[in-house]
Design an enzyme around this catalytic site. Sequence first.
Site, mmCIF file in Angstrom:
data_model
loop_
_atom_site.group_PDB
_atom_site.id
_atom_site.type_symbol
_atom_site.label_atom_id
_atom_site.label_comp_id
_atom_site.label_asym_id
_atom_site.label_seq_id
_atom_site.Cartn_x
_atom_site.Cartn_y
_atom_site.Cartn_z
ATOM 1 N N SER A 5 1.566 -2.976 -4.708
ATOM 2 C CA SER A 5 0.379 -3.790 -4.965
ATOM 3 C C SER A 5 -0.366 -3.266 -6.181
ATOM 4 O O SER A 5 -0.382 -2.050 -6.445
ATOM 5 C CB SER A 5 -0.525 -3.680 -3.727
ATOM 6 O OG SER A 5 -1.795 -4.201 -4.009
ATOM 7 N N TYR B 203 -5.359 1.364 3.098
ATOM 8 C CA TYR B 203 -4.253 0.467 2.730
ATOM 9 C C TYR B 203 -3.697 0.856 1.358
ATOM 10 O O TYR B 203 -2.492 1.045 1.183
ATOM 11 C CB TYR B 203 -4.714 -0.996 2.723
ATOM 12 C CG TYR B 203 -3.702 -1.900 2.054
ATOM 13 C CD1 TYR B 203 -2.490 -2.193 2.685
ATOM 14 C CD2 TYR B 203 -3.921 -2.423 0.773
ATOM 15 C CE1 TYR B 203 -1.536 -2.999 2.052
ATOM 16 C CE2 TYR B 203 -2.972 -3.224 0.148
ATOM 17 C CZ TYR B 203 -1.790 -3.506 0.789
ATOM 18 O OH TYR B 203 -0.838 -4.285 0.166
ATOM 19 N N LYS C 10 0.060 2.458 0.239
ATOM 20 C CA LYS C 10 1.002 1.891 -0.736
ATOM 21 C C LYS C 10 1.365 2.946 -1.784
ATOM 22 O O LYS C 10 2.519 3.070 -2.184
ATOM 23 C CB LYS C 10 0.388 0.659 -1.413
ATOM 24 C CG LYS C 10 0.392 -0.568 -0.528
ATOM 25 C CD LYS C 10 1.811 -1.137 -0.367
ATOM 26 C CE LYS C 10 1.918 -2.108 0.764
ATOM 27 N NZ LYS C 10 3.265 -2.554 1.078
HETATM 28 P P1 NAD Z 1 2.325 -10.646 5.911
HETATM 29 O O1 NAD Z 1 1.462 -9.926 6.886
HETATM 30 O O2 NAD Z 1 2.293 -12.135 5.906
HETATM 31 O O3 NAD Z 1 3.840 -10.180 6.089
HETATM 32 C C1 NAD Z 1 4.189 -8.888 6.526
HETATM 33 C C2 NAD Z 1 5.205 -9.061 7.649
HETATM 34 O O4 NAD Z 1 5.598 -7.770 8.111
HETATM 35 C C3 NAD Z 1 4.634 -9.825 8.850
HETATM 36 O O5 NAD Z 1 5.543 -10.847 9.219
HETATM 37 C C4 NAD Z 1 4.530 -8.762 9.949
HETATM 38 O O6 NAD Z 1 4.740 -9.320 11.233
HETATM 39 C C5 NAD Z 1 5.625 -7.790 9.542
HETATM 40 N N1 NAD Z 1 5.415 -6.410 9.958
HETATM 41 C C6 NAD Z 1 4.302 -5.659 9.833
HETATM 42 N N2 NAD Z 1 4.524 -4.421 10.307
HETATM 43 C C7 NAD Z 1 5.823 -4.379 10.703
HETATM 44 C C8 NAD Z 1 6.651 -3.385 11.272
HETATM 45 N N3 NAD Z 1 6.178 -2.156 11.529
HETATM 46 N N4 NAD Z 1 7.928 -3.695 11.568
HETATM 47 C C9 NAD Z 1 8.423 -4.937 11.329
HETATM 48 N N5 NAD Z 1 7.680 -5.919 10.802
HETATM 49 C C10 NAD Z 1 6.398 -5.642 10.489
HETATM 50 O O7 NAD Z 1 1.984 -10.072 4.457
HETATM 51 P P2 NAD Z 1 2.434 -10.581 3.028
HETATM 52 O O8 NAD Z 1 1.244 -11.097 2.337
HETATM 53 O O9 NAD Z 1 3.643 -11.397 3.138
HETATM 54 O O10 NAD Z 1 2.772 -9.176 2.362
HETATM 55 C C11 NAD Z 1 4.077 -8.668 2.312
HETATM 56 C C12 NAD Z 1 4.054 -7.315 1.627
HETATM 57 O O11 NAD Z 1 3.485 -7.451 0.336
HETATM 58 C C13 NAD Z 1 3.218 -6.266 2.346
HETATM 59 O O12 NAD Z 1 3.889 -5.035 2.250
HETATM 60 C C14 NAD Z 1 1.925 -6.241 1.555
HETATM 61 O O13 NAD Z 1 1.301 -4.985 1.613
HETATM 62 C C15 NAD Z 1 2.437 -6.525 0.157
HETATM 63 N N6 NAD Z 1 1.423 -7.113 -0.710
HETATM 64 C C16 NAD Z 1 0.783 -8.259 -0.309
HETATM 65 C C17 NAD Z 1 -0.200 -8.807 -1.123
HETATM 66 C C18 NAD Z 1 -0.978 -10.021 -0.685
HETATM 67 O O14 NAD Z 1 -2.079 -10.242 -1.192
HETATM 68 N N7 NAD Z 1 -0.446 -10.853 0.210
HETATM 69 C C19 NAD Z 1 -0.508 -8.213 -2.351
HETATM 70 C C20 NAD Z 1 0.182 -7.064 -2.731
HETATM 71 C C21 NAD Z 1 1.147 -6.523 -1.903
HETATM 72 C C1 WQD Z 2 -10.343 -12.058 -4.981
HETATM 73 C C2 WQD Z 2 -11.712 -12.257 -5.619
HETATM 74 C C3 WQD Z 2 -13.471 -11.086 -4.483
HETATM 75 C C4 WQD Z 2 -13.182 -13.370 -0.766
HETATM 76 C C5 WQD Z 2 -6.771 -8.038 -2.267
HETATM 77 C C6 WQD Z 2 -6.382 -6.624 -1.947
HETATM 78 C C7 WQD Z 2 -5.212 -6.211 -2.800
HETATM 79 C C8 WQD Z 2 -4.060 -7.210 -2.663
HETATM 80 C C9 WQD Z 2 -4.518 -8.622 -2.886
HETATM 81 C C10 WQD Z 2 -2.554 -6.443 -0.995
HETATM 82 C C11 WQD Z 2 -12.550 -10.994 -5.701
HETATM 83 C C12 WQD Z 2 -13.673 -12.576 -4.380
HETATM 84 C C13 WQD Z 2 -12.982 -12.893 -2.052
HETATM 85 C C14 WQD Z 2 -14.409 -14.015 -0.455
HETATM 86 C C15 WQD Z 2 -15.121 -13.702 -2.754
HETATM 87 N N1 WQD Z 2 -3.503 -7.199 -1.348
HETATM 88 N N2 WQD Z 2 -13.934 -13.061 -3.014
HETATM 89 N N3 WQD Z 2 -15.332 -14.156 -1.460
HETATM 90 O O1 WQD Z 2 -9.666 -8.142 -3.489
HETATM 91 O O2 WQD Z 2 -8.437 -8.956 -5.552
HETATM 92 O O3 WQD Z 2 -7.151 -8.127 -3.628
HETATM 93 O O4 WQD Z 2 -5.643 -8.904 -2.041
HETATM 94 O O5 WQD Z 2 -2.023 -5.594 -1.617
HETATM 95 O O6 WQD Z 2 -4.852 -4.952 -2.376
HETATM 96 O O7 WQD Z 2 -7.489 -5.785 -2.220
HETATM 97 O O8 WQD Z 2 -8.278 -10.297 -3.450
HETATM 98 O O9 WQD Z 2 -8.574 -12.530 -2.515
HETATM 99 O O10 WQD Z 2 -9.830 -10.602 -1.456
HETATM 100 O O11 WQD Z 2 -10.508 -11.413 -3.725
HETATM 101 O O12 WQD Z 2 -15.979 -13.861 -3.600
HETATM 102 O O13 WQD Z 2 -14.647 -14.438 0.674
HETATM 103 O O14 WQD Z 2 -12.464 -13.165 -4.798
HETATM 104 O O15 WQD Z 2 -14.692 -10.416 -4.646
HETATM 105 O O16 WQD Z 2 -13.299 -11.049 -6.888
HETATM 106 P P1 WQD Z 2 -8.499 -8.813 -4.083
HETATM 107 P P2 WQD Z 2 -9.277 -11.234 -2.679
#
Ligand code: NAD
Ligand code: WQD
Length: 348
Positions: free
Chosen positions: A126, A151, A155
Amino acid sequence: MNSSILITGGAGYIGSHTTLALLQAGHEVVVLDNLSNSSRESLTRVAQLAGRAPQFVEGDICDAKLLQSVFARQPIQAVLHFAGLKAVGESALKPLAYYRNNVSGTLQLCQAMGDAGIYHLVFSSSATVYGEPSLVPIGENCPVGIPTNPYGRSKLMAEELLQDLARSDNRWRIAVLRYFNPVGAHPSGLIGEDPRGIPNNLLPYISQVAVGKLKELAVFGDDYSTPDGTGVRDYIHVVDLANGHLRALEALERRPGLGVWNLGAGRGYSVFEMIRAFEKASGLSVPYIIAPRRAGDVAECWADAAKAEKELGWNVKHQLSDMMNDAWRWQSLNPDGYRSANDLDNIV
Ligand code: NAD
Ligand code: WQD
């Protein structure tokens, strides 16, 4: 050559879109997911879209015996590792759950892969690992920051674990993909993001305000030093993100060691711009109030995505309007996410 790929977390938001992309590209796919933040319905719909189903194993990546049996059952060439917990706020309340799933889980997975002789791994990292960026756009050579929450730290720890592993044994080929802000849904409206409870992220929150499930959006701060005072982020369509994983898998075939790539669109949008774009796509208004800044938020964060373009041959194909149209189609067709269909059992 098409191969068998294990996708941990493949029932989740990004995992389900990537499972679909792999099936459509002709790969065999095994999904391992404990369904802690997803439902089987996502995979039923993936099967409907792909015309064939992935294998599904319900279980936990921390379960060493289960991993061993999955790898013993069929030849797997590579693993896409999405499984983990991702809610920043929750991570401060349940840090051990985050370290268990995101760090120990990654460790267990790598141990089982090595034992089974599987060395190709794509890891979901991330942009959060950059912490407070000193300048934008953020390139991969930007030093990683000090994440402000468990979190983010989990990562970063997982990335460091993978760096050490790749250094220790040159059979490992690892792609660390640092996602920026994934949004949107498959254009069919059949699969998308289905947060449990009140969404943490901006676009799912906006969507739920638009359909009347939530009263109004709280804009977290309008006094940042950005063009309109609200936070700026690099939003990337989930289908583009899924395709990035296919390109990363291909890259592992040609390059040894560990590589780090940003997956972002390479440009930022403010919260106000996101509201306006959603209103345009949906034809609905999104009421909002200005609230104080959210702890841990940075003013602006967007990617320099040139490395992924040069080395993976990947770039984004979707514009902001696509993200909004697809997010809205998903939300309006599935007002209660996958739960709407669970009782009906009518998809496949
Ligand atoms: P998500 O929660 O929709 O998907 C994660 C999946 O992993 C879920 O289906 C959950 O049931 C499964 N899971 C969690 N813990 C588990 C375990 N111990 N064993 C087996 N399955 C497990 O999340 P997502 O948005 O699809 O994110 C996927 C990956 O991408 C994550 O690692 C997340 O940290 C990373 N990521 C997500 C975002 C975002 O904003 N969505 C941003 C950056 C990184
Ligand atoms: C986006 C913008 C908020 C909600 C997060 C995690 C990051 C990654 C992606 C996993 C910001 C603003 C948000 C609301 C708002 N996830 N906001 N009102 O914070 O950039 O990233 O998700 O890895 O680790 O931190 O994403 O969608 O929460 O926010 O004003 O109710 O929207 O302040 O500027 P963020 P977000």
